[in-house]
Structures are given as C-alpha cells and as structure tokens.
Design a protein around this motif. Structure first.
Motif, mmCIF file in Angstrom:
data_model
loop_
_atom_site.group_PDB
_atom_site.id
_atom_site.type_symbol
_atom_site.label_atom_id
_atom_site.label_comp_id
_atom_site.label_asym_id
_atom_site.label_seq_id
_atom_site.Cartn_x
_atom_site.Cartn_y
_atom_site.Cartn_z
ATOM 1 N N ALA A 219 0.848 -1.194 0.000
ATOM 2 C CA ALA A 219 0.000 0.000 0.000
ATOM 3 C C ALA A 219 0.884 1.245 0.000
ATOM 4 C CB ALA A 219 -0.912 0.012 1.225
ATOM 5 N N ILE A 220 0.703 2.107 -1.011
ATOM 6 C CA ILE A 220 1.462 3.352 -1.121
ATOM 7 C C ILE A 220 0.472 4.506 -1.013
ATOM 8 C CG2 ILE A 220 3.151 4.656 -2.446
ATOM 9 C CD1 ILE A 220 3.607 2.167 -4.147
ATOM 10 N N PRO A 221 0.420 5.211 0.105
ATOM 11 C CA PRO A 221 -0.544 6.317 0.236
ATOM 12 C C PRO A 221 -0.200 7.461 -0.705
ATOM 13 C CG PRO A 221 1.010 6.344 2.056
ATOM 14 C CD PRO A 221 1.285 5.080 1.286
ATOM 15 N N GLY A 222 -1.207 8.255 -1.080
ATOM 16 C CA GLY A 222 -0.996 9.359 -2.008
ATOM 17 C C GLY A 222 0.073 10.329 -1.556
ATOM 18 N N THR A 223 0.177 10.551 -0.248
ATOM 19 C CA THR A 223 1.176 11.487 0.262
ATOM 20 C C THR A 223 2.600 11.013 0.002
ATOM 21 O OG1 THR A 223 1.763 12.828 2.195
ATOM 22 C CG2 THR A 223 1.334 10.490 2.583
ATOM 23 N N ASN A 224 2.769 9.733 -0.314
ATOM 24 C CA ASN A 224 4.083 9.166 -0.588
ATOM 25 C C ASN A 224 4.282 8.859 -2.072
ATOM 26 O OD1 ASN A 224 6.618 8.356 0.389
ATOM 27 N ND2 ASN A 224 6.014 6.212 0.472
ATOM 28 N N ARG A 225 3.399 9.389 -2.919
ATOM 29 C CA ARG A 225 3.498 9.165 -4.360
ATOM 30 C C ARG A 225 3.765 10.487 -5.084
ATOM 31 N NH1 ARG A 225 1.518 5.562 -7.831
ATOM 32 N NH2 ARG A 225 0.251 7.181 -8.829
ATOM 33 N N ASP A 226 4.914 10.583 -5.752
ATOM 34 C CA ASP A 226 5.256 11.795 -6.491
ATOM 35 C C ASP A 226 4.254 12.063 -7.609
ATOM 36 O OD1 ASP A 226 7.485 12.117 -4.898
ATOM 37 O OD2 ASP A 226 8.853 11.132 -6.316
ATOM 38 N N GLU A 227 3.689 10.977 -8.178
ATOM 39 C CA GLU A 227 2.764 11.129 -9.295
ATOM 40 C C GLU A 227 1.477 11.842 -8.909
ATOM 41 O OE1 GLU A 227 5.220 7.415 -9.809
ATOM 42 O OE2 GLU A 227 4.077 8.366 -8.208
ATOM 43 N N CYS A 228 1.176 11.883 -7.624
ATOM 44 C CA CYS A 228 -0.086 12.461 -7.169
ATOM 45 C C CYS A 228 0.042 13.934 -6.784
ATOM 46 C CB CYS A 228 -0.630 11.671 -5.979
ATOM 47 S SG CYS A 228 -1.075 9.967 -6.376
ATOM 48 N N ASP A 229 1.167 14.562 -7.063
ATOM 49 C CA ASP A 229 1.413 15.948 -6.662
ATOM 50 C C ASP A 229 1.292 16.064 -5.142
ATOM 51 O OD1 ASP A 229 1.793 16.734 -9.327
ATOM 52 O OD2 ASP A 229 -0.368 16.911 -9.621
ATOM 53 N N TRP A 230 1.015 17.256 -4.665
ATOM 54 C CA TRP A 230 0.942 17.431 -3.216
ATOM 55 C C TRP A 230 -0.461 17.106 -2.731
ATOM 56 C CZ3 TRP A 230 -1.905 20.067 0.353
ATOM 57 C CH2 TRP A 230 -1.378 20.134 1.651
ATOM 58 N N ASN A 231 -0.572 16.232 -1.783
ATOM 59 C CA ASN A 231 -1.863 15.936 -1.157
ATOM 60 C C ASN A 231 -1.625 15.264 0.185
ATOM 61 O OD1 ASN A 231 -2.318 12.824 -1.344
ATOM 62 N ND2 ASN A 231 -1.470 13.403 -3.341
ATOM 63 N N GLN A 232 -2.664 15.078 0.953
ATOM 64 C CA GLN A 232 -2.540 14.529 2.299
ATOM 65 C C GLN A 232 -3.439 13.307 2.478
ATOM 66 O OE1 GLN A 232 -0.347 15.564 4.746
ATOM 67 N NE2 GLN A 232 0.512 16.748 3.075
ATOM 68 N N TRP A 233 -3.277 12.349 1.565
ATOM 69 C CA TRP A 233 -3.978 11.070 1.712
ATOM 70 C C TRP A 233 -3.040 10.061 2.366
ATOM 71 C CZ3 TRP A 233 -8.920 9.209 0.368
ATOM 72 C CH2 TRP A 233 -9.778 10.165 -0.158
ATOM 73 N N TYR A 234 -3.569 9.315 3.334
ATOM 74 C CA TYR A 234 -2.780 8.400 4.152
ATOM 75 C C TYR A 234 -3.386 6.999 4.153
ATOM 76 C CZ TYR A 234 -0.559 12.599 6.017
ATOM 77 O OH TYR A 234 0.136 13.778 6.144
ATOM 78 N N ASN A 235 -2.574 6.044 4.639
ATOM 79 C CA ASN A 235 -3.098 4.700 4.872
ATOM 80 C C ASN A 235 -4.115 4.729 6.002
ATOM 81 O OD1 ASN A 235 -1.586 3.065 2.995
ATOM 82 N ND2 ASN A 235 0.223 3.433 4.268
ATOM 83 N N GLY A 236 -5.228 4.028 5.806
ATOM 84 C CA GLY A 236 -6.219 3.889 6.861
ATOM 85 C C GLY A 236 -6.083 2.524 7.520
ATOM 86 N N LYS A 237 -6.806 1.548 7.014
ATOM 87 C CA LYS A 237 -6.713 0.177 7.512
ATOM 88 C C LYS A 237 -6.559 -0.773 6.332
ATOM 89 C CE LYS A 237 -9.620 0.948 11.590
ATOM 90 N NZ LYS A 237 -10.846 0.525 12.326
ATOM 91 N N THR A 238 -5.725 -1.783 6.524
ATOM 92 C CA THR A 238 -5.689 -2.875 5.565
ATOM 93 C C THR A 238 -6.712 -3.891 6.054
ATOM 94 O OG1 THR A 238 -3.366 -2.484 5.046
ATOM 95 C CG2 THR A 238 -4.261 -4.638 4.503
ATOM 96 N N LYS A 239 -7.877 -3.872 5.417
ATOM 97 C CA LYS A 239 -9.017 -4.600 5.955
ATOM 98 C C LYS A 239 -8.943 -6.097 5.691
ATOM 99 C CE LYS A 239 -12.945 -2.417 5.844
ATOM 100 N NZ LYS A 239 -14.177 -1.724 5.372
ATOM 101 N N GLU A 240 -8.219 -6.492 4.618
ATOM 102 C CA GLU A 240 -8.110 -7.923 4.345
ATOM 103 C C GLU A 240 -6.948 -8.212 3.411
ATOM 104 O OE1 GLU A 240 -10.886 -11.663 2.781
ATOM 105 O OE2 GLU A 240 -11.716 -9.637 2.924
ATOM 106 N N CYS A 241 -6.058 -9.111 3.848
ATOM 107 C CA CYS A 241 -5.061 -9.751 2.990
ATOM 108 C C CYS A 241 -5.342 -11.240 3.084
ATOM 109 C CB CYS A 241 -3.639 -9.484 3.461
ATOM 110 S SG CYS A 241 -3.132 -7.758 3.492
ATOM 111 N N ALA A 242 -5.633 -11.901 1.977
ATOM 112 C CA ALA A 242 -6.099 -13.278 2.083
ATOM 113 C C ALA A 242 -5.544 -14.174 0.987
ATOM 114 C CB ALA A 242 -7.627 -13.313 2.034
ATOM 115 N N HIS A 243 -5.228 -15.429 1.365
ATOM 116 C CA HIS A 243 -4.949 -16.525 0.437
ATOM 117 C C HIS A 243 -6.136 -17.478 0.554
ATOM 118 C CE1 HIS A 243 -0.483 -15.800 1.751
ATOM 119 N NE2 HIS A 243 -0.983 -14.771 1.079
ATOM 120 N N GLN A 244 -6.991 -17.501 -0.446
ATOM 121 C CA GLN A 244 -8.273 -18.197 -0.344
ATOM 122 C C GLN A 244 -8.205 -19.577 -0.997
ATOM 123 O OE1 GLN A 244 -10.442 -15.008 -2.263
ATOM 124 N NE2 GLN A 244 -11.085 -14.148 -0.300
ATOM 125 N N TRP A 245 -7.721 -20.542 -0.233
ATOM 126 C CA TRP A 245 -7.591 -21.905 -0.738
ATOM 127 C C TRP A 245 -8.952 -22.566 -0.931
ATOM 128 C CZ3 TRP A 245 -2.970 -23.006 -2.527
ATOM 129 C CH2 TRP A 245 -1.852 -22.380 -1.972
#
Length: 370
Positions: A219-245
């Motif tokens: 997860a790369i928040p907008g505030t850490n992406r040069d392509e997004c210019d200046w903004n203040q978007w941040y990581n919130g919650k990673t709600k699910e990372c899953a390997h669904q066998w």
C-alpha cells in the motif's frame, strides 16, 4: 518483485480507441520475431531459447475481459508447446476483477505473460478504476512494459521469495511453478499492488497434493506518491489480505500452515519458514508499526492491519505473507480449474477532508492449456 518506476514517455495506447498486441519470441542472440495480431514466425527452439512473452495494452473503455485474457494465455501456451512439445497443464496467473468479492469498479488495461523454457510462468497486470485519469492508464501500461523489459531475455524463471529449499531423506522439495503481480494505481488516494509466487510440493512416488504461496501486499498512500502531486492522503486500515484456498476447484483443500501466525502489535523484523517433510520456503518479514490480527482458518489465510502512527500511515507498507494447503490425494485437474484465489482490500483516508477511499484487488492462479 516490487513496483517498478513508471516511464515518462507519452503512451498513445492510453486512448481507448488504440489497441496493440505484441507477441515476442526470443532465440539465442536476440529477438527472432515480433508480430502483430497474434501471428508469429517459426523459429526452432534451442537450449538458449528464453521462452515466449505476450503483452497487450488497452484503455478504460475497451479494457480486457476475462475471456480475452484466457485467449492471450492460450496463445502463449500454444507457442510454448509448439517449441517444446510439452503438452502438460500449466499454472498461470491473472487478475480477477470480475470476482463477486470485488467492491470497486476496476478494469484490466494491460496484461503480460511469460512462459519460461522449464514450464514455469510469470505475469503482470495493470488495473485502473473507473473515473481515474489517462495518467493512471499510462502508469499501469508502463508498469507492464517495465515487467516485459525485465523478463524478455531471461531464460530461467526467478526464484520468487524463496530463500531456501531444503530436502530430507524422503527427497521432498518445494518447486516454483508460477508467479506474478497486479498493480492498481490511483490519485489522490494512493496505490495498492500484489506480488505473489506459487510452489508445488514434490516427492517421488507420493500421492499427496500440496501447494504453497508467498504474497506481498503493498500500500502506497498518495502522500508518498510523487505522481499524485501534493496531497494529504494516508493509509487507513488494511481490511483484508487473504490466500483463499477454499476457492480452489481442487477438492478437499485445507490450509495447513500460514505465516505470520497470530496477532502482533508494533513494528518487527524476522524471517518465516513454511515446511512439509523437510521441503520449505523462507522469506524475510518487516512489519511496520501496526496492529496485526490473524483471522485465518482451515479454508484460508487472512490478516487485518491497523496503523499505530502517523509515520506508518504516510509510508509505503508491505505485508509479507505465506501459507500452504493440502488437497485430496491424486488430484487430476482440468484446464481452467482454479488453484487458489488471493484478495487484498485497503482503505485510504484524507486527514483534512475526512474522505475515505477503499481499493481492492482479486487475483487467481489457474491450470491452463493452449
């Protein structure tokens, strides 16, 4: 695998009316043939033949369908089979934006697949959500192009995340069979991506059917992406990372082990190993300052992450995860059967406007034949 930097060259294929398919076959000493429309010249396979690569780029209005991706895979497999004589089923990966689990309207604007001479495969898919700009389509295309450039001349598949393959007296081993990555760029909120590898447990004269996967969810928040210019978007919650066998078409799938296991609060660095009868895969693990919950059960490996600090919220975060599952013995899959499904769901937020944006990716590995 990790993200690759997008190039700056303007891409005419970001126009939805422009479509290009390039099938490249490579022989010793350089490129043997480049053809449009899916045809390809006849070049005898040699010990130096590095495999076959297919890539396609689209716009949002004429994005790739699941059937079209399957057709691209078939072209690659047909070319591979014509050169090697290997008619066996192969495992190949692709995004699954058509999954009922997906909450956002995502299109596949680029897809590339390589079959290596040893029968292993590797793919990249560029995904873009409805309403995003042409710049995001261009970024997705450039991600796929960077992937193609990096693997075109390689004769041997990468080893993935695996750092050790051990053997015991029973001569069991975990063998790499497929890998790939999916990227879902966006501004102003940020980008999520997945890199994953699949391994098959192998032992002579054994009737057990065991697979493992190692996946990095980023997860790369907008505030850490040069392509997004200046903004203040941040990581919130990673709600699910899953390997669904449990979404496999193989029968009796049951998750045997997963890492990281259990909950954890705070940053940590360690290494993990999944092992069955001495055959193992291992990888390093760096958890940022988050609270991790482990929601795994016998059907799937699943994790949830909540951020503990502003620093963690504003930085690129990668969740390095792995799991293994055993299926009923003596499985005999058919072409099109799914091996397993992966899912990543992440929320970004804007601290100033209190905006919320959920992004998700579903991906799958299937058995295919040309």
């Amino acid at each position: 695998m990790g993200n690759k930097q997008a190039g700056s060259e303007k891409d005419s294929n970001s126009n939805s009316t422009n479509r290009r398919r390039v099938l490249e076959t490579i022989a010793a000493g350089g490129m043997a043939g480049v053809a449009f429309g899916g045809s390809v010249g006849s070049v005898a396979a040699t010990s130096n033949w590095p495999g076959v690569v297919l890539a396609e780029y689209r716009g949002l209005e004429n994005s790739l369908s699941n059937d079209e991706i399957v057709e691209l895979q078939s072209q690659v497999l047909n070319e591979y089979q014509s050169r090697t004589g290997d008619e066996g089923l192969k495992i190949v990966g692709s995004p699954n934006v058509w999954s009922d689990q997906m909450e956002t309207d995502v299109s596949v604007v680029s897809y590339a697949l390589k079959m290596y001479p040893d029968g292993t495969s590797e793919y990249h898919a560029g995904l873009v959500e409805a309403g995003q700009s042409d710049d995001m389509v261009l970024e997705a295309h450039n991600e796929t192009r960077s992937f193609v450039q990096s693997i075109t001349d390689q004769k041997e598949a990468r080893t993935g995340a695996i750092t050790t393959t051990s053997q015991n007296s029973d001569d069991a081993s975990y063998e790499y069979v497929a890998g790939g990555s999916d990227s879902n760029p966006g501004c102003p909120e940020g980008t999520i991506s997945i890199s994953s590898d699949v391994y098959e447990w192998v032992q002579e004269d054994s009737d057990r059917t065991i697979f493992s996967t190692q996946a990095d969810f980023q997860a790369i928040p907008g505030t850490n992406r040069d392509e997004c210019d200046w903004n203040q978007w941040y990581n919130g919650k990673t709600k699910e990372c899953a390997h669904q066998w449990d979404k496999s078409d193989l029968t009796g799938g049951e998750q045997m082990d997963h890492k990281p296991a259990g909950g954890n609060d705070g940053s940590t660095s360690t290494s993990f190993t999944l092992s069955t009868q001495g055959a193992s895969i291992s990888w390093s693990y760096d958890q940022p300052n988050v609270e991790r919950d482990d929601n795994s059960d016998l059907s799937e490996a699943e994790w949830f992450y909540d951020y503990n600090s502003v620093e963690a919220e504003s930085q690129t975060c990668v969740w390095e995860s792995g799991s293994e599952a055993e299926f009923d013995k003596n499985q005999n899959p058919d072409s099109g059967d799914k091996l397993y499904n992966g899912y990543f769901k992440h929320k970004f937020f804007d601290k100033y406007n209190y905006g919320r944006k959920t992004k998700d990716i579903a991906y799958q590995y299937r058995y295919e034949q040309g």
